[in-house]
Design a protein around this motif. Structure first.
Motif, PDB file in Angstrom:
ATOM      1  N   LEU A  27       2.735   2.007   4.722  1.00  0.00           N
ATOM      2  CA  LEU A  27       2.255   2.425   3.411  1.00  0.00           C
ATOM      3  C   LEU A  27       3.402   3.049   2.627  1.00  0.00           C
ATOM      4  O   LEU A  27       4.208   3.796   3.178  1.00  0.00           O
ATOM      5  N   VAL A  28       3.452   2.750   1.349  1.00  0.00           N
ATOM      6  CA  VAL A  28       4.535   3.219   0.485  1.00  0.00           C
ATOM      7  C   VAL A  28       3.944   3.789  -0.795  1.00  0.00           C
ATOM      8  O   VAL A  28       2.964   3.262  -1.326  1.00  0.00           O
ATOM      9  N   ILE A  29       4.547   4.871  -1.296  1.00  0.00           N
ATOM     10  CA  ILE A  29       4.203   5.401  -2.620  1.00  0.00           C
ATOM     11  C   ILE A  29       5.343   5.049  -3.559  1.00  0.00           C
ATOM     12  O   ILE A  29       6.521   5.229  -3.219  1.00  0.00           O
ATOM     13  N   TYR A  30       5.011   4.543  -4.741  1.00  0.00           N
ATOM     14  CA  TYR A  30       6.022   3.992  -5.650  1.00  0.00           C
ATOM     15  C   TYR A  30       5.624   4.290  -7.098  1.00  0.00           C
ATOM     16  O   TYR A  30       4.447   4.519  -7.414  1.00  0.00           O
ATOM     17  N   PRO A  31       6.609   4.245  -8.006  1.00  0.00           N
ATOM     18  CA  PRO A  31       6.301   4.444  -9.421  1.00  0.00           C
ATOM     19  C   PRO A  31       5.759   3.160 -10.045  1.00  0.00           C
ATOM     20  O   PRO A  31       6.071   2.062  -9.596  1.00  0.00           O
ATOM     21  N   THR A  32       4.932   3.315 -11.063  1.00  0.00           N
ATOM     22  CA  THR A  32       4.489   2.178 -11.869  1.00  0.00           C
ATOM     23  C   THR A  32       4.698   2.553 -13.337  1.00  0.00           C
ATOM     24  O   THR A  32       5.261   3.600 -13.644  1.00  0.00           O
ATOM     25  N   ASP A  33       4.205   1.725 -14.244  1.00  0.00           N
ATOM     26  CA  ASP A  33       4.294   2.066 -15.665  1.00  0.00           C
ATOM     27  C   ASP A  33       3.202   3.046 -16.069  1.00  0.00           C
ATOM     28  O   ASP A  33       3.111   3.442 -17.236  1.00  0.00           O
ATOM     29  N   THR A  34       2.373   3.469 -15.108  1.00  0.00           N
ATOM     30  CA  THR A  34       1.366   4.507 -15.360  1.00  0.00           C
ATOM     31  C   THR A  34       1.599   5.626 -14.339  1.00  0.00           C
ATOM     32  O   THR A  34       2.620   6.286 -14.384  1.00  0.00           O
ATOM     33  N   LEU A  35       0.676   5.814 -13.425  1.00  0.00           N
ATOM     34  CA  LEU A  35       0.799   6.845 -12.397  1.00  0.00           C
ATOM     35  C   LEU A  35       1.607   6.339 -11.194  1.00  0.00           C
ATOM     36  O   LEU A  35       1.736   5.136 -10.993  1.00  0.00           O
ATOM     37  N   TYR A  36       2.115   7.278 -10.412  1.00  0.00           N
ATOM     38  CA  TYR A  36       2.605   6.894  -9.088  1.00  0.00           C
ATOM     39  C   TYR A  36       1.417   6.377  -8.290  1.00  0.00           C
ATOM     40  O   TYR A  36       0.279   6.807  -8.490  1.00  0.00           O
ATOM     41  N   ALA A  37       1.687   5.420  -7.397  1.00  0.00           N
ATOM     42  CA  ALA A  37       0.601   4.777  -6.666  1.00  0.00           C
ATOM     43  C   ALA A  37       0.965   4.622  -5.196  1.00  0.00           C
ATOM     44  O   ALA A  37       2.143   4.659  -4.825  1.00  0.00           O
ATOM     45  N   ILE A  38      -0.067   4.464  -4.383  1.00  0.00           N
ATOM     46  CA  ILE A  38       0.113   4.193  -2.950  1.00  0.00           C
ATOM     47  C   ILE A  38      -0.280   2.742  -2.712  1.00  0.00           C
ATOM     48  O   ILE A  38      -1.261   2.253  -3.279  1.00  0.00           O
ATOM     49  N   GLY A  39       0.528   2.046  -1.901  1.00  0.00           N
ATOM     50  CA  GLY A  39       0.248   0.632  -1.701  1.00  0.00           C
ATOM     51  C   GLY A  39       0.660   0.123  -0.345  1.00  0.00           C
ATOM     52  O   GLY A  39       1.345   0.807   0.432  1.00  0.00           O
ATOM     53  N   CYS A  40       0.242  -1.107  -0.059  1.00  0.00           N
ATOM     54  CA  CYS A  40       0.581  -1.795   1.187  1.00  0.00           C
ATOM     55  C   CYS A  40       0.551  -3.295   0.905  1.00  0.00           C
ATOM     56  O   CYS A  40       0.151  -3.731  -0.182  1.00  0.00           O
ATOM     57  N   ASP A  41       0.969  -4.080   1.879  1.00  0.00           N
ATOM     58  CA  ASP A  41       0.826  -5.537   1.784  1.00  0.00           C
ATOM     59  C   ASP A  41      -0.669  -5.841   1.654  1.00  0.00           C
ATOM     60  O   ASP A  41      -1.466  -5.529   2.542  1.00  0.00           O
ATOM     61  N   ALA A  42      -1.055  -6.434   0.533  1.00  0.00           N
ATOM     62  CA  ALA A  42      -2.479  -6.658   0.246  1.00  0.00           C
ATOM     63  C   ALA A  42      -3.144  -7.608   1.234  1.00  0.00           C
ATOM     64  O   ALA A  42      -4.370  -7.639   1.334  1.00  0.00           O
ATOM     65  N   LEU A  43      -2.344  -8.407   1.961  1.00  0.00           N
ATOM     66  CA  LEU A  43      -2.922  -9.365   2.904  1.00  0.00           C
ATOM     67  C   LEU A  43      -2.984  -8.821   4.329  1.00  0.00           C
ATOM     68  O   LEU A  43      -3.425  -9.514   5.239  1.00  0.00           O
ATOM     69  N   ASN A  44      -2.542  -7.571   4.512  1.00  0.00           N
ATOM     70  CA  ASN A  44      -2.591  -6.921   5.827  1.00  0.00           C
ATOM     71  C   ASN A  44      -3.843  -6.040   5.873  1.00  0.00           C
ATOM     72  O   ASN A  44      -3.862  -4.940   5.319  1.00  0.00           O
ATOM     73  N   VAL A  45      -4.892  -6.543   6.525  1.00  0.00           N
ATOM     74  CA  VAL A  45      -6.198  -5.875   6.489  1.00  0.00           C
ATOM     75  C   VAL A  45      -6.125  -4.471   7.093  1.00  0.00           C
ATOM     76  O   VAL A  45      -6.723  -3.527   6.555  1.00  0.00           O
ATOM     77  N   ARG A  46      -5.391  -4.302   8.185  1.00  0.00           N
ATOM     78  CA  ARG A  46      -5.302  -2.963   8.799  1.00  0.00           C
ATOM     79  C   ARG A  46      -4.652  -1.958   7.859  1.00  0.00           C
ATOM     80  O   ARG A  46      -5.068  -0.802   7.779  1.00  0.00           O
ATOM     81  N   ALA A  47      -3.610  -2.401   7.151  1.00  0.00           N
ATOM     82  CA  ALA A  47      -2.942  -1.508   6.199  1.00  0.00           C
ATOM     83  C   ALA A  47      -3.876  -1.168   5.039  1.00  0.00           C
ATOM     84  O   ALA A  47      -3.922  -0.021   4.575  1.00  0.00           O
ATOM     85  N   VAL A  48      -4.639  -2.159   4.569  1.00  0.00           N
ATOM     86  CA  VAL A  48      -5.615  -1.921   3.500  1.00  0.00           C
ATOM     87  C   VAL A  48      -6.644  -0.891   3.948  1.00  0.00           C
ATOM     88  O   VAL A  48      -6.979   0.054   3.217  1.00  0.00           O
ATOM     89  N   GLU A  49      -7.145  -1.046   5.165  1.00  0.00           N
ATOM     90  CA  GLU A  49      -8.138  -0.101   5.693  1.00  0.00           C
ATOM     91  C   GLU A  49      -7.545   1.303   5.814  1.00  0.00           C
ATOM     92  O   GLU A  49      -8.226   2.300   5.560  1.00  0.00           O
ATOM     93  N   ARG A  50      -6.253   1.375   6.166  1.00  0.00           N
ATOM     94  CA  ARG A  50      -5.586   2.677   6.308  1.00  0.00           C
ATOM     95  C   ARG A  50      -5.515   3.402   4.955  1.00  0.00           C
ATOM     96  O   ARG A  50      -5.805   4.593   4.867  1.00  0.00           O
TER      97      ARG A  50
END
Length: 201
Positions: A27-50
Motif C-alpha cells: 500500500l502506498v500514499i501518494y499526492p493527487t491533484d486533490t487530496l493525498y490518497a492511499i492506493g494499491c494495485d487495483a487488480l490485487n484483491v488482497r491489497a484492495v481488502e487491506r
C-alpha cells in the motif's frame, strides 16, 4: 518509509521503487491533484481488502474508485458510450471521479457493485506510477471527519500517522484540502453528486 519524488520531473528510479511495492501487494500514499490518497494495485484483491480494512469500508457496499493512466485505459475497466467519452475527454486529466458501469476485467470485489469510480488526476507522480505499473490503482483519499488539516496536506505528518499501516508514503509536496468532483454517469443524465475542486465542462 517516506520517499521524496518531485512532481515536475518524477525520478524513474523512485517511480520504479513504488511500482515494485505495489506489485508485491503493498500500500502506498501518494499526492493527487486533490487530496493525498492511499492506493494499491487495483487488480490485487488482497491489497484492495487491506485498504478497505484500514479505511473501515465494506467493498461490497461502498463505491470503489480506480486511477487510470489515460482515456484508453478507462475502456478496459468501465463501459463508456460516445457521449460519456466526450464528457471525459473534456474534463480529464483533472480533479474528477466519474462513476461508470464496471467491465468484466475488474475482480469480483468490484463487480458486486456493478459500477466503478474512474479517476485520471492531473498529477504527474501518480500517473507515472500507473503507467509503469501497467494496472490501475485503487484509490481512496486519506481524509477523515474531524481530521486536522495539516494531517491531510503535509506529507511528513501523513507519514507520521500512517507509517505503521502502509508500506510507503510519497513526499510530493503539500496536498489540497478538497476532494474531487464526483459525477454519476450511469445514465444519460449526468449528475454531479459531490461538488469538489473540479468544475465540469
Amino acid at each position: 518509509m517516506l520517499l521524496k519524488i518531485y512532481p515536475d520531473n518524477p525520478n524513474p528510479k523512485g517511480i520504479e521503487r513504488v511500482v515494485k511495492i505495489l506489485r508485491d501487494g503493498g500500500l502506498v500514499i501518494y499526492p493527487t491533484d486533490t487530496l493525498y490518497a492511499i492506493g494499491c494495485d487495483a487488480l490485487n484483491v488482497r491489497a484492495v481488502e487491506r485498504i478497505c480494512r484500514i479505511k473501515g469500508v465494506n467493498p461490497q457496499k461502498s463505491n470503489l474508485s480506480i486511477i487510470c493512466y489515460n482515456l484508453a485505459g478507462i475502456s478496459e475497466y468501465a463501459k463508456v458510450n460516445n457521449a460519456t467519452f466526450k464528457l471525459l475527454k473534456k474534463n480529464l486529466p483533472g480533479p474528477f471521479t466519474f462513476i461508470l458501469p464496471a467491465c468484466n476485467e475488474l475482480p469480483k470485489i468490484y463487480k458486486n457493485r456493478k459500477e466503478v469510480g474512474i479517476r485520471i488526476p492531473d498529477h504527474s507522480i501518480v500517473r507515472e506510477i500507473v503507467h509503469a505499473l501497467g494496472n490501475p490503482i485503487l484509490t481512496m483519499s486519506i481524509s477523515e471527519d474531524g481530521e486536522q488539516p495539516e494531517y491531510l496536506t503535509d506529507p511528513e505528518l501523513i507519514h507520521e500517522k500512517y507509517e505503521s499501516l502502509v508500506d510507503l508514503v510519497i513526499h510530493g509536496g503539500y496536498g489540497n484540502l478538497e476532494g474531487s468532483t464526483v459525477v454519476n454517469c450511469l445514465s444519460d443524465d449526468y449528475e454531479v453528486v459531490r461538488q469538489g475542486i473540479g468544475i465540469l465542462q
